[in-house]
Design a protein around this motif. Sequence first.
Motif, PDB file in Angstrom:
ATOM      1  N   GLN A  13       0.861  -1.174   0.000  1.00 28.23           N
ATOM      2  CA  GLN A  13       0.000   0.000   0.000  1.00 28.23           C
ATOM      3  C   GLN A  13       0.901   1.230   0.000  1.00 28.23           C
ATOM      4  O   GLN A  13       1.794   1.350   0.843  1.00 28.23           O
ATOM      5  N   PHE A  14       0.663   2.128  -0.942  1.00 31.26           N
ATOM      6  CA  PHE A  14       1.516   3.303  -1.085  1.00 31.26           C
ATOM      7  C   PHE A  14       0.775   4.373  -1.861  1.00 31.26           C
ATOM      8  O   PHE A  14      -0.320   4.149  -2.355  1.00 31.26           O
ATOM      9  N   GLU A  15       1.377   5.547  -1.945  1.00 35.59           N
ATOM     10  CA  GLU A  15       0.810   6.636  -2.718  1.00 35.59           C
ATOM     11  C   GLU A  15       1.603   6.746  -4.016  1.00 35.59           C
ATOM     12  O   GLU A  15       2.829   6.789  -3.991  1.00 35.59           O
ATOM     13  N   LEU A  16       0.910   6.781  -5.135  1.00 34.71           N
ATOM     14  CA  LEU A  16       1.546   6.930  -6.439  1.00 34.71           C
ATOM     15  C   LEU A  16       1.008   8.184  -7.095  1.00 34.71           C
ATOM     16  O   LEU A  16      -0.190   8.280  -7.381  1.00 34.71           O
ATOM     17  N   ASN A  17       1.876   9.144  -7.303  1.00 33.72           N
ATOM     18  CA  ASN A  17       1.498  10.402  -7.954  1.00 33.72           C
ATOM     19  C   ASN A  17       0.257  11.030  -7.316  1.00 33.72           C
ATOM     20  O   ASN A  17      -0.641  11.518  -7.996  1.00 33.72           O
ATOM     21  N   GLY A  18       0.218  10.958  -5.972  1.00 35.35           N
ATOM     22  CA  GLY A  18      -0.866  11.598  -5.227  1.00 35.35           C
ATOM     23  C   GLY A  18      -2.099  10.752  -5.000  1.00 35.35           C
ATOM     24  O   GLY A  18      -3.058  11.233  -4.409  1.00 35.35           O
ATOM     25  N   HIS A  19      -2.093   9.500  -5.449  1.00 36.78           N
ATOM     26  CA  HIS A  19      -3.261   8.635  -5.304  1.00 36.78           C
ATOM     27  C   HIS A  19      -2.883   7.374  -4.528  1.00 36.78           C
ATOM     28  O   HIS A  19      -1.886   6.722  -4.841  1.00 36.78           O
ATOM     29  N   THR A  20      -3.704   7.009  -3.560  1.00 33.39           N
ATOM     30  CA  THR A  20      -3.462   5.821  -2.756  1.00 33.39           C
ATOM     31  C   THR A  20      -3.668   4.571  -3.606  1.00 33.39           C
ATOM     32  O   THR A  20      -4.656   4.466  -4.347  1.00 33.39           O
ATOM     33  N   GLN A  21      -2.721   3.640  -3.491  1.00 32.86           N
ATOM     34  CA  GLN A  21      -2.753   2.398  -4.266  1.00 32.86           C
ATOM     35  C   GLN A  21      -2.518   1.205  -3.345  1.00 32.86           C
ATOM     36  O   GLN A  21      -1.851   1.334  -2.319  1.00 32.86           O
TER      37      GLN A  21
END
Length: 180
Positions: A13-21
């Motif tokens: 779980q991480f943030e990619l380009n401002g979006h939680t993934q």
Amino acid sequence: MIPDDGELTATVQFELNGHTQAVRVDTNETLLGMLRSEFDCRGVRASCERGVCGACTVLIDDLPVAACSTFAFAVDGASVQTVEGLADDDGTPSPAQRGFTECGGFQCGYCTSGMLMLTTGLLRHTPEPDRATIREWISSNTCRCTGYETILESVECAARIAAADAPHNVPVQPKAEEHR
């Protein structure tokens, strides 16, 4: 990272380009592979795949990292930014993108996404870098076309653009107290 029972996979779980993934990955998968295959981040270039050329540079918590030599599970809980996430939501190019465009800091373009990420990371840490600092930061990305002079000029231009775009520090006037 949440290991899945009995398998060599994990949910990251991480943030990619401002979006939680959240994504399930093999524990030996690289960040480069995950970004390209799971999120279609094609600006993260696959080149040397040994962590030495810089074409796959991304920012993890605002620091440049070679995605080809970083395990995908290592970004659990982190913020990842790729070249696809540099422009504002309305499409306005970032200072790094504008600096490289204005000064022609690219030829074939293969190293450009890595250079843009290095420039972005640099300007977040050192808003007014000198030429020696710029050289140090971009030294991890190989360019075979430009001779680096236009890249150095592009980073300097990006720093000027970022400074001009920054909100000016205007002191807030204290409110006059009401007397009754």
